[in-house]
Motif scaffolding. Structure first.
Motif, PDB file in Angstrom:
ATOM      1  N   GLY A   1      -1.783  -5.051 -13.727  1.00 41.94           N
ATOM      2  CA  GLY A   1      -1.954  -5.203 -12.406  1.00 41.94           C
ATOM      3  C   GLY A   1      -1.482  -6.442 -11.867  1.00 41.94           C
ATOM      4  O   GLY A   1      -1.094  -7.615 -12.821  1.00 41.94           O
ATOM      5  N   PHE A   2      -1.629  -6.815 -10.717  1.00 40.02           N
ATOM      6  CA  PHE A   2      -0.951  -8.398 -10.111  1.00 40.02           C
ATOM      7  C   PHE A   2      -1.950  -9.231 -10.642  1.00 40.02           C
ATOM      8  O   PHE A   2      -3.228  -9.005 -10.726  1.00 40.02           O
ATOM      9  N   CYS A   3      -1.532 -10.628 -10.890  1.00 39.00           N
ATOM     10  CA  CYS A   3      -2.418 -11.511 -11.401  1.00 39.00           C
ATOM     11  C   CYS A   3      -3.398 -12.080 -10.182  1.00 39.00           C
ATOM     12  O   CYS A   3      -4.318 -12.706 -10.696  1.00 39.00           O
ATOM     13  N   HIS A   4      -2.922 -11.921  -8.851  1.00 41.95           N
ATOM     14  CA  HIS A   4      -3.478 -12.615  -7.698  1.00 41.95           C
ATOM     15  C   HIS A   4      -4.837 -11.977  -7.705  1.00 41.95           C
ATOM     16  O   HIS A   4      -5.881 -12.678  -7.292  1.00 41.95           O
ATOM     17  N   PRO A   5      -5.019 -10.699  -7.632  1.00 44.46           N
ATOM     18  CA  PRO A   5      -6.484 -10.221  -7.542  1.00 44.46           C
ATOM     19  C   PRO A   5      -7.538 -10.706  -8.905  1.00 44.46           C
ATOM     20  O   PRO A   5      -8.400 -10.793  -8.776  1.00 44.46           O
TER      21      PRO A   5
ATOM     22  N   ILE B   1      -4.472  -9.519  -1.146  1.00 42.96           N
ATOM     23  CA  ILE B   1      -4.473 -10.658  -1.463  1.00 42.96           C
ATOM     24  C   ILE B   1      -2.933 -10.980  -1.949  1.00 42.96           C
ATOM     25  O   ILE B   1      -2.341 -12.169  -1.803  1.00 42.96           O
ATOM     26  N   VAL B   2      -2.194 -10.176  -2.628  1.00 40.21           N
ATOM     27  CA  VAL B   2      -0.821 -10.178  -2.614  1.00 40.21           C
ATOM     28  C   VAL B   2       0.044 -10.595  -1.551  1.00 40.21           C
ATOM     29  O   VAL B   2       0.923 -11.351  -1.302  1.00 40.21           O
ATOM     30  N   ALA B   3      -0.366 -10.010  -0.464  1.00 46.08           N
ATOM     31  CA  ALA B   3       0.224 -10.139   0.880  1.00 46.08           C
ATOM     32  C   ALA B   3       0.088 -11.554   1.451  1.00 46.08           C
ATOM     33  O   ALA B   3       0.924 -12.110   2.061  1.00 46.08           O
ATOM     34  N   GLN B   4      -1.107 -11.880   1.112  1.00 44.75           N
ATOM     35  CA  GLN B   4      -1.559 -13.415   1.444  1.00 44.75           C
ATOM     36  C   GLN B   4      -0.439 -14.221   0.649  1.00 44.75           C
ATOM     37  O   GLN B   4       0.160 -15.240   1.444  1.00 44.75           O
ATOM     38  N   SER B   5      -0.226 -13.999  -0.491  1.00 42.80           N
ATOM     39  CA  SER B   5       0.791 -15.021  -1.159  1.00 42.80           C
ATOM     40  C   SER B   5       2.239 -14.817  -0.815  1.00 42.80           C
ATOM     41  O   SER B   5       2.942 -16.050  -0.428  1.00 42.80           O
ATOM     42  N   ILE B   6       2.692 -13.669  -0.310  1.00 42.29           N
ATOM     43  CA  ILE B   6       3.937 -13.537   0.189  1.00 42.29           C
ATOM     44  C   ILE B   6       3.922 -14.276   1.681  1.00 42.29           C
ATOM     45  O   ILE B   6       4.947 -14.824   1.924  1.00 42.29           O
ATOM     46  N   THR B   7       2.959 -13.907   2.347  1.00 43.97           N
ATOM     47  CA  THR B   7       3.012 -14.758   3.719  1.00 43.97           C
ATOM     48  C   THR B   7       2.847 -16.155   3.490  1.00 43.97           C
ATOM     49  O   THR B   7       3.653 -16.924   4.306  1.00 43.97           O
ATOM     50  N   ASP B   8       2.233 -16.947   2.650  1.00 43.21           N
ATOM     51  CA  ASP B   8       2.098 -18.283   2.362  1.00 43.21           C
ATOM     52  C   ASP B   8       3.457 -18.821   2.010  1.00 43.21           C
ATOM     53  O   ASP B   8       4.031 -19.825   2.221  1.00 43.21           O
ATOM     54  N   ALA B   9       4.432 -17.889   1.115  1.00 48.58           N
ATOM     55  CA  ALA B   9       5.730 -18.456   0.486  1.00 48.58           C
ATOM     56  C   ALA B   9       6.710 -18.241   1.684  1.00 48.58           C
ATOM     57  O   ALA B   9       7.392 -19.114   1.745  1.00 48.58           O
ATOM     58  N   GLU B  10       6.571 -17.411   2.931  1.00 48.39           N
ATOM     59  CA  GLU B  10       7.252 -17.257   3.847  1.00 48.39           C
ATOM     60  C   GLU B  10       6.931 -18.572   4.749  1.00 48.39           C
ATOM     61  O   GLU B  10       7.808 -19.112   5.248  1.00 48.39           O
TER      62      GLU B  10
ATOM     63  N   ILE C   1       0.823  -1.197   0.015  1.00 46.28           N
ATOM     64  CA  ILE C   1       0.140  -0.046   0.230  1.00 46.28           C
ATOM     65  C   ILE C   1       0.997   1.302   0.197  1.00 46.28           C
ATOM     66  O   ILE C   1       0.761   2.306  -0.672  1.00 46.28           O
ATOM     67  N   GLY C   2       1.878   1.368   0.815  1.00 49.10           N
ATOM     68  CA  GLY C   2       2.674   2.335   1.083  1.00 49.10           C
ATOM     69  C   GLY C   2       3.425   2.495  -0.662  1.00 49.10           C
ATOM     70  O   GLY C   2       3.812   3.720  -0.890  1.00 49.10           O
ATOM     71  N   ALA C   3       3.726   1.493  -1.453  1.00 51.02           N
ATOM     72  CA  ALA C   3       4.383   1.824  -2.784  1.00 51.02           C
ATOM     73  C   ALA C   3       3.240   2.163  -3.848  1.00 51.02           C
ATOM     74  O   ALA C   3       3.444   2.667  -4.781  1.00 51.02           O
ATOM     75  N   GLY C   4       2.059   1.948  -3.301  1.00 50.86           N
ATOM     76  CA  GLY C   4       0.940   2.605  -4.220  1.00 50.86           C
ATOM     77  C   GLY C   4       0.085   1.605  -4.701  1.00 50.86           C
ATOM     78  O   GLY C   4      -0.831   1.718  -5.803  1.00 50.86           O
ATOM     79  N   THR C   5      -0.036   0.458  -3.939  1.00 53.19           N
ATOM     80  CA  THR C   5      -1.209  -0.631  -4.320  1.00 53.19           C
ATOM     81  C   THR C   5      -2.337  -0.325  -3.787  1.00 53.19           C
ATOM     82  O   THR C   5      -2.621  -0.196  -2.517  1.00 53.19           O
ATOM     83  N   ALA C   6      -3.312  -0.593  -4.345  1.00 52.18           N
ATOM     84  CA  ALA C   6      -4.646  -0.369  -3.685  1.00 52.18           C
ATOM     85  C   ALA C   6      -4.982  -1.682  -2.700  1.00 52.18           C
ATOM     86  O   ALA C   6      -4.483  -2.646  -2.924  1.00 52.18           O
ATOM     87  N   GLU C   7      -5.867  -0.995  -1.730  1.00 47.18           N
ATOM     88  CA  GLU C   7      -5.954  -2.082  -0.593  1.00 47.18           C
ATOM     89  C   GLU C   7      -6.396  -3.610  -0.987  1.00 47.18           C
ATOM     90  O   GLU C   7      -5.890  -4.613  -0.438  1.00 47.18           O
ATOM     91  N   PRO C   8      -7.445  -3.652  -1.795  1.00 48.25           N
ATOM     92  CA  PRO C   8      -7.842  -5.058  -2.106  1.00 48.25           C
ATOM     93  C   PRO C   8      -6.974  -5.876  -2.807  1.00 48.25           C
ATOM     94  O   PRO C   8      -6.728  -7.110  -2.239  1.00 48.25           O
ATOM     95  N   ALA C   9      -6.062  -5.473  -3.652  1.00 44.70           N
ATOM     96  CA  ALA C   9      -5.101  -5.964  -4.372  1.00 44.70           C
ATOM     97  C   ALA C   9      -3.636  -6.359  -3.373  1.00 44.70           C
ATOM     98  O   ALA C   9      -3.122  -7.434  -3.211  1.00 44.70           O
ATOM     99  N   ALA C  10      -3.609  -5.349  -2.473  1.00 48.90           N
ATOM    100  CA  ALA C  10      -2.577  -5.717  -1.538  1.00 48.90           C
ATOM    101  C   ALA C  10      -2.898  -6.821  -0.373  1.00 48.90           C
ATOM    102  O   ALA C  10      -1.975  -7.365  -0.126  1.00 48.90           O
TER     103      ALA C  10
ATOM    104  N   GLY D   1      -0.675  -0.412  -9.595  1.00 48.60           N
ATOM    105  CA  GLY D   1      -1.174  -0.774  -8.264  1.00 48.60           C
ATOM    106  C   GLY D   1      -2.542  -0.730  -7.966  1.00 48.60           C
ATOM    107  O   GLY D   1      -3.186  -1.519  -7.054  1.00 48.60           O
ATOM    108  N   ASP D   2      -3.313   0.099  -8.710  1.00 45.40           N
ATOM    109  CA  ASP D   2      -4.872   0.187  -8.568  1.00 45.40           C
ATOM    110  C   ASP D   2      -5.610  -0.221  -9.860  1.00 45.40           C
ATOM    111  O   ASP D   2      -6.907   0.099  -9.608  1.00 45.40           O
ATOM    112  N   ALA D   3      -5.118  -1.250 -10.343  1.00 44.68           N
ATOM    113  CA  ALA D   3      -5.977  -1.880 -11.448  1.00 44.68           C
ATOM    114  C   ALA D   3      -7.135  -2.617 -10.878  1.00 44.68           C
ATOM    115  O   ALA D   3      -6.777  -3.384  -9.868  1.00 44.68           O
ATOM    116  N   VAL D   4      -8.014  -2.551 -11.765  1.00 47.00           N
ATOM    117  CA  VAL D   4      -9.553  -3.279 -11.288  1.00 47.00           C
ATOM    118  C   VAL D   4      -9.567  -4.471 -12.271  1.00 47.00           C
ATOM    119  O   VAL D   4      -9.891  -3.985 -13.729  1.00 47.00           O
TER     120      VAL D   4
END
Length: 338
Positions: free
Chosen positions: A86-90, A30-39, A19-28, A65-68
């Protein structure tokens, strides 16, 4: 000294950095969840270690970052999504419920994504399909890193493929492997550390084995997994992920590792199969018979089991994160540069 973070902390930090880098909250989210799962599964190279690249690419516009995402049904058992660079996860989760419903209705369904960005751990998608009771195949292309067999110039991406199978009890079996001898990020991390890479990971500009990561990432190419077989698999994935979706071919895409160029505009393709519609209601028992026969042999373990073991440990003990990586991610989370 490394700092120990719980998985909840990893998710919160990842989401805040995005989000700090400019990603919209909904995308952030689910992408954060993928990062957490990888960790959690011990895959740091495409977990928190890769997150600064995600954040940087959002901040410079290589990822919108705010792609719908827009999902459309294109046939009785076919879906397509436009990720809007945008990210493929959302984009995947936007069509996930409909995708699974089509697979259950028809026995099999396909879901393509175009105008997309890197997937991270592609086993993450096949795992989700398998946890929904479906056999799941995932394909994605990437920026050029691998030459066709016999050639010298990179043309294909690392082009991984993942396969997930639901199990009667416990987490699914997930196979996740690239067409190259290793992931590109592993060579990039060696270059950052000023260390050589193992022989067999890369080739120089003349197609000879090379242990200098900078040469491999520059004028050289990555080595295929299994020689010509890996190069053939890269071609298969390229057609599935880039061809079927109408995305760019890997040799047309901008770099996923560097900052040059605009959005890479790559693609992903997912195939979901309802096992009961083909193997009958006894399919789950037959799968376990196969796995049991494998495990009767000393030294055999099912693919993906180490990840499940890592997750159990991470859930109870957390993960250790180096100070410099934490500082970078907290810098993004505070709305600045990492």
């Amino acid at each position: 000294m490394p700092e120990t973070l719980s998985l909840d902390d990893v998710h919160a930090l990842s989401k805040a950095a995005l989000i700090g880098a400019g990603t919209a909250e909904p995308a952030a989210e689910i992408v954060a969840q993928s990062i957490t799962d990888a960790e959690a599964e011990g895959i740091r190279n495409v977990g928190l270690a890769y997150l600064p690249i995600y954040c940087r690419h959002v901040s410079i516009g290589k990822v919108v970052g705010d792609a719908v995402p827009v999902v459309k049904r294109t046939g009785p058992s076919a879906l397509m999504a436009d990720a809007g660079h945008g990210f493929c996860h959302p984009a995947f989760t936007a069509g996930e419920e409909a995708f699974y419903a089509l697979a259950r209705e028809n026995g099999i369904a396909g879901f393509g994504i175009r105008h997309s960005y890197a997937s991270g751990v592609i086993g993450w998608f096949s795992d989700r399909m398998a946890r929904a009771g479906l056999i799941g195949l995932t394909f994605t292309n990437a920026s050029a890193a691998l030459a066709p067999f016999g050639g010298k110039k990179p043309l294909f991406g690392t082009n991984p493929i993942a396969f997930g199978v639901p199990r009667r009890d416990g987490p699914p079996l997930v196979i996740d492997q690239s067409s190259t001898a290793t992931a590109r990020i592993n060579i990039a991390l060696k270059a950052q550390a000023g260390e050589p890479i193992p022989e067999g990971w890369g080739l120089d500009a003349d197609g000879n084995p090379c242990t200098d990561p900078n040469t491999v990432l520059g004028e050289g190419s990555m080595a295929p997994s299994g020689g010509y077989k890996g190069a053939a698999m890269a071609l298969l994935v390229e057609i599935m992920a880039g061809g079927l979706t109408g995305a760019k071919w890997s040799f047309e895409a901008s770099s996923l590792g560097g900052d040059e160029g605009g959005p890479p505009d790559i693609g992903q393709f997912y195939l979901a199969i309802d096992p009961a519609r083909f193997g009958g209601e006894g399919m789950a028992d037959r799968i376990e018979t196969l796995f049991s026969a494998m495990l009767e042999q000393d030294g055999v373990r099912l693919p993906g089991n180490r990840r499940h073991e890592n997750r159990a440990k991470a859930e109870s003990e957390g993960v250790d994160v180096p100070d410099d990586l934490l500082a970078t991610l907290r810098g993004y989370a505070e709305g600045g540069q990492g």
